[in-house]
Design an enzyme around this catalytic site. Sequence first.
Site, short mmCIF file in Angstrom:
data_model
loop_
_atom_site.label_atom_id
_atom_site.label_comp_id
_atom_site.label_asym_id
_atom_site.label_seq_id
_atom_site.Cartn_x
_atom_site.Cartn_y
_atom_site.Cartn_z
CD GLU A 149 -3.19 -0.80 0.64
OE1 GLU A 149 -3.30 0.25 -0.04
OE2 GLU A 149 -4.09 -1.65 0.75
CG ASP B 184 -6.25 0.54 -5.09
OD1 ASP B 184 -7.26 -0.06 -5.49
OD2 ASP B 184 -5.45 0.02 -4.28
ZN LIG Z 1 -6.26 -1.65 -3.26
#
Ligand SMILES: [Zn+2]
Length: 183
Positions: free
Chosen positions: A117, A166
Amino acid sequence: MQLDPTTGWCHGIAHCHSPNFNERPTGEISLLVIHNISLPPGQFGCGQVHALFQNRLDPHGHPYFAGIVHLTVSAHFLIERDGTVTQFVSCLDRAWHAGASRFCERDNCNDFSIGIELEGTDDTPFTEAQYQVLIELTRQLQAGYPALTPQRVCGHSDIAPGRKTDPGPAFDWQRLRAAGVVA
Ligand SMILES: [Zn+2]
């Protein structure tokens, strides 16, 4: 930062153990998935991503939190805006970052992937420090787990199209291609 592939933990970075993981069904590590996250959305450096991954998010801390506090999720790594890296789950274990997903005809990408992330949003440029650390971390992961070839580094949106966006259009894949870690 130094990965020990035999334990799956990186030394020289913070470890913040998440309870949200289980065993990989076959032990295979053959996909790297890049995400972005920020909590509250669009706000950085609040420490709330750590709280989410440790199931200690305060549902009253922000109106957005009440809707996600029930989630049991994690990623292996978080790279914050200043390049600080935190590891939540051993690379040998199965973190819960991808959800319903599919890569090359295979479902359940959590089974065989590592999740990183980046603190950010789809539309905010990521920082120089984040790219530098991401590239170094990816190099070490690829050295430790050779099945993580440059062809097998992707975004969350690539394995969950229509559901996830994302790391988003602000993520500069060319930086990773130029570094040789992504094909
Ligand atoms: Zn994600």
